[in-house]
Design a protein around this motif. Structure first.
Motif, PDB file in Angstrom:
ATOM      1  N   VAL A  49     -12.304  17.450   1.446  1.00  0.00           N
ATOM      2  CA  VAL A  49     -10.885  17.758   2.006  1.00  0.00           C
ATOM      3  C   VAL A  49     -10.755  19.146   2.385  1.00  0.00           C
ATOM      4  O   VAL A  49     -11.334  19.983   1.730  1.00  0.00           O
ATOM      5  N   SER A  68      -0.914  23.403  -1.160  1.00  0.00           N
ATOM      6  CA  SER A  68      -1.451  22.195  -1.821  1.00  0.00           C
ATOM      7  C   SER A  68      -1.847  22.226  -3.153  1.00  0.00           C
ATOM      8  O   SER A  68      -2.142  23.524  -3.606  1.00  0.00           O
ATOM      9  N   PHE A  69      -2.058  21.131  -4.057  1.00  0.00           N
ATOM     10  CA  PHE A  69      -2.132  21.332  -5.311  1.00  0.00           C
ATOM     11  C   PHE A  69      -3.160  22.033  -5.811  1.00  0.00           C
ATOM     12  O   PHE A  69      -3.305  22.809  -7.033  1.00  0.00           O
ATOM     13  N   GLU A 118       0.044  19.326   5.882  1.00  0.00           N
ATOM     14  CA  GLU A 118       1.187  19.339   4.838  1.00  0.00           C
ATOM     15  C   GLU A 118       0.727  18.783   3.575  1.00  0.00           C
ATOM     16  O   GLU A 118       0.156  17.877   3.593  1.00  0.00           O
ATOM     17  N   THR A 154       1.005  16.783   0.198  1.00  0.00           N
ATOM     18  CA  THR A 154       1.938  15.615  -0.159  1.00  0.00           C
ATOM     19  C   THR A 154       1.970  15.630  -1.717  1.00  0.00           C
ATOM     20  O   THR A 154       2.180  14.590  -2.315  1.00  0.00           O
ATOM     21  N   ASP A 189      -5.040  14.055   8.232  1.00  0.00           N
ATOM     22  CA  ASP A 189      -4.139  13.558   7.100  1.00  0.00           C
ATOM     23  C   ASP A 189      -2.783  13.949   7.510  1.00  0.00           C
ATOM     24  O   ASP A 189      -2.337  15.034   7.069  1.00  0.00           O
ATOM     25  N   VAL A 232      -0.732   8.382   4.842  1.00  0.00           N
ATOM     26  CA  VAL A 232      -0.373   8.460   3.222  1.00  0.00           C
ATOM     27  C   VAL A 232       0.737   7.656   3.180  1.00  0.00           C
ATOM     28  O   VAL A 232       1.027   6.978   2.023  1.00  0.00           O
ATOM     29  N   CYS A 264      -6.697   4.909   7.634  1.00  0.00           N
ATOM     30  CA  CYS A 264      -6.743   4.609   6.346  1.00  0.00           C
ATOM     31  C   CYS A 264      -5.237   4.826   6.022  1.00  0.00           C
ATOM     32  O   CYS A 264      -4.691   5.413   6.147  1.00  0.00           O
ATOM     33  N   PHE A 319       0.030   8.854  -6.545  1.00  0.00           N
ATOM     34  CA  PHE A 319       1.618   8.823  -5.537  1.00  0.00           C
ATOM     35  C   PHE A 319       2.248   7.571  -5.951  1.00  0.00           C
ATOM     36  O   PHE A 319       2.386   6.659  -5.624  1.00  0.00           O
ATOM     37  N   VAL A 357     -10.788   3.469   0.206  1.00  0.00           N
ATOM     38  CA  VAL A 357     -11.026   5.031   0.159  1.00  0.00           C
ATOM     39  C   VAL A 357     -10.123   5.350  -1.283  1.00  0.00           C
ATOM     40  O   VAL A 357      -9.237   4.691  -1.366  1.00  0.00           O
ATOM     41  N   GLY A 400      -8.940   8.575  -3.754  1.00  0.00           N
ATOM     42  CA  GLY A 400      -8.728  10.168  -3.947  1.00  0.00           C
ATOM     43  C   GLY A 400      -8.717  10.424  -5.083  1.00  0.00           C
ATOM     44  O   GLY A 400      -7.698  10.647  -5.631  1.00  0.00           O
ATOM     45  N   ARG A 456     -12.792  10.525  -1.694  1.00  0.00           N
ATOM     46  CA  ARG A 456     -12.160  11.627  -0.985  1.00  0.00           C
ATOM     47  C   ARG A 456     -11.975  12.940  -2.001  1.00  0.00           C
ATOM     48  O   ARG A 456     -11.383  12.580  -3.011  1.00  0.00           O
TER      49      ARG A 456
HETATM   50  N1  HH2 Z   1      -4.464  12.616  -1.766  1.00  0.00           N
HETATM   51  C1  HH2 Z   1      -3.823  13.439  -1.545  1.00  0.00           C
HETATM   52  C2  HH2 Z   1      -3.766  13.624  -0.084  1.00  0.00           C
HETATM   53  N2  HH2 Z   1      -4.234  12.761   0.823  1.00  0.00           N
HETATM   54  N3  HH2 Z   1      -4.949  10.790   1.241  1.00  0.00           N
HETATM   55  C3  HH2 Z   1      -5.501   9.604   0.766  1.00  0.00           C
HETATM   56  N4  HH2 Z   1      -6.015   8.758   1.743  1.00  0.00           N
HETATM   57  N5  HH2 Z   1      -5.843   9.300  -0.503  1.00  0.00           N
HETATM   58  C4  HH2 Z   1      -5.381  10.109  -1.487  1.00  0.00           C
HETATM   59  O1  HH2 Z   1      -5.546  10.146  -2.648  1.00  0.00           O
HETATM   60  C5  HH2 Z   1      -4.774  11.285  -0.966  1.00  0.00           C
HETATM   61  C6  HH2 Z   1      -4.543  11.626   0.231  1.00  0.00           C
HETATM   62  C7  HH2 Z   1      -3.603  14.754  -2.484  1.00  0.00           C
HETATM   63  O2  HH2 Z   1      -4.776  15.602  -2.667  1.00  0.00           O
HETATM   64  P1  HH2 Z   1      -4.582  16.918  -1.950  1.00  0.00           P
HETATM   65  O3  HH2 Z   1      -4.843  16.525  -0.193  1.00  0.00           O
HETATM   66  O4  HH2 Z   1      -5.681  17.661  -2.345  1.00  0.00           O
HETATM   67  O5  HH2 Z   1      -3.330  17.766  -2.108  1.00  0.00           O
HETATM   68  P2  HH2 Z   1      -2.133  18.037  -1.291  1.00  0.00           P
HETATM   69  O6  HH2 Z   1      -1.439  16.822  -0.872  1.00  0.00           O
HETATM   70  O7  HH2 Z   1      -1.279  18.779  -2.384  1.00  0.00           O
HETATM   71  O8  HH2 Z   1      -2.509  18.792  -0.227  1.00  0.00           O
END
Ligand code: HH2
Length: 287
Positions: free
Chosen positions: A30, A37-38, A70, A72, A106, A127, A148, A201, A226, A228, A266
């Motif tokens: 990632v 982001s968290f 961005e 999520t 993403d 997502v 994905c 999510f 996939v 995460g 991921r």
């Molecule tokens: N989780 C996050 C973001 N994108 N995409 C997929 N396919 N699957 C996941 O579980 C997934 C994802 C959340 O993680 P992160 O990117 O670290 O955080 P943020 O959304 O705060 O940037």
């Protein structure tokens, strides 16, 4: 578990190459180029820092790089197309020259996906599974990119308000099955589609746990999976401490997902995950 696992997809067709799955999952590293982001928010907003981190993830053994502009995370503030492009595009352009592994964008925004693909990305990680932007499905179909498709209940702005399911595994599976069919009907070949249950999510702890425990049943959908699991809230909830370092919990989930035949994980911590998977395999975790 054995029957569902036997149905697991063996390959994922990308734009310019094919990913072939062995017994161990591939690792998607990632890279978040965001201030919020968290986990890694703010660390890689400078394009040079982002490129260096991506090169480090590749050197640590990542098989794919997933680049996002961005966050999520729950209640995250949406960003404009222009701002998202400003964050990701210079980095993708540089990385397309510098890394050997495939790049994934993403995003749920069609314009961001289109420009990232033109700059060299091979995978779109959406997502929203095409619900975020009506143009996305056409962009993916026409570009020949891999996709994905992830399950989310609600949107990042409201998904954790009151997640509700009668039967989370059945409902997530039905959603992913429909999303897959929608993609193939739009001309995206089945071989290019991967599916993701969307840990965290629009899900409470009990929902995430049910999905982890039953993830092997999603192999019946005929696409690579996939997942995460990286450093998410469920780990703090399980151990009863939200401030705990979530890497050990991530590694435990990673090996559990490997046992269930998940094809792509991921994660943020590529070196640690690689080590966990290698040792797990060497000590007979899959025997
Ligand atoms: N989780 C996050 C973001 N994108 N995409 C997929 N396919 N699957 C996941 O579980 C997934 C994802 C959340 O993680 P992160 O990117 O670290 O955080 P943020 O959304 O705060 O940037």
């Amino acid at each position: 578990m054995t029957t569902a696992r036997a149905l697991r997809a063996e390959k994922w067709q990308l734009r310019s190459r094919e990913l072939v799955f062995g017994e161990c999952p591939l690792v998607m590293g990632v890279l978040n180029i965001t201030p919020d982001s968290f986990y890694d928010g703010g660390k890689y907003v400078d394009p040079q820092a982002a490129v260096e981190h991506a090169l480090r993830l590749e050197a640590e053994g990542a098989d794919i790089l997933d680049i996002g502009g961005e966050s999520t995370r729950p209640y995250a503030t949406p960003v404009s197309v222009d701002e998202e492009l400003r964050r990701v595009l210079p980095v993708i352009t540089q990385l397309a020259e510098k890394v050997q592994i495939p790049l994934s964008i993403d995003t749920y925004k069609a314009k961001v996906a289109a420009e990232a693909l033109a700059a060299g990305a091979e995978i779109v990680n959406d997502v929203t599974a095409f619900r975020g932007d009506p143009e996305m499905i056409r962009v993916v179909a026409e570009s020949g990119a891999a996709i994905c498709l992830m399950h989310m209940q609600g949107t990042p702005q409201n998904m954790q308000d009151r997640p509700f399911y009668q039967d989370v595994v059945r409902e997530v599976k039905a959603f992913l099955s429909l999303a897959r069919d929608q993609a193939t009907q739009a001309g995206i070949p089945l071989e290019k589609i991967a599916l993701d249950p969307g840990i965290g999510f629009g899900k409470l702890l009990e929902h995430n746990l049910a999905l982890f425990r039953n993830v092997h049943t999603l192999h019946e959908l005929g696409c690579p999976l996939v997942v995460g699991p990286s450093r998410k809230r469920y780990i703090g909830q399980i151990v009863g401490n939200m401030d705990v370092d979530r890497l050990p919990g991530t590694l435990a989930t990673v090996v559990a997902m490997a046992r269930k035949g998940v094809q792509v994980l991921r994660v943020h911590d590529v070196a640690a995950v690689r080590q966990a998977l290698r040792v797990f395999l060497a000590v007979g975790g899959l025997d």
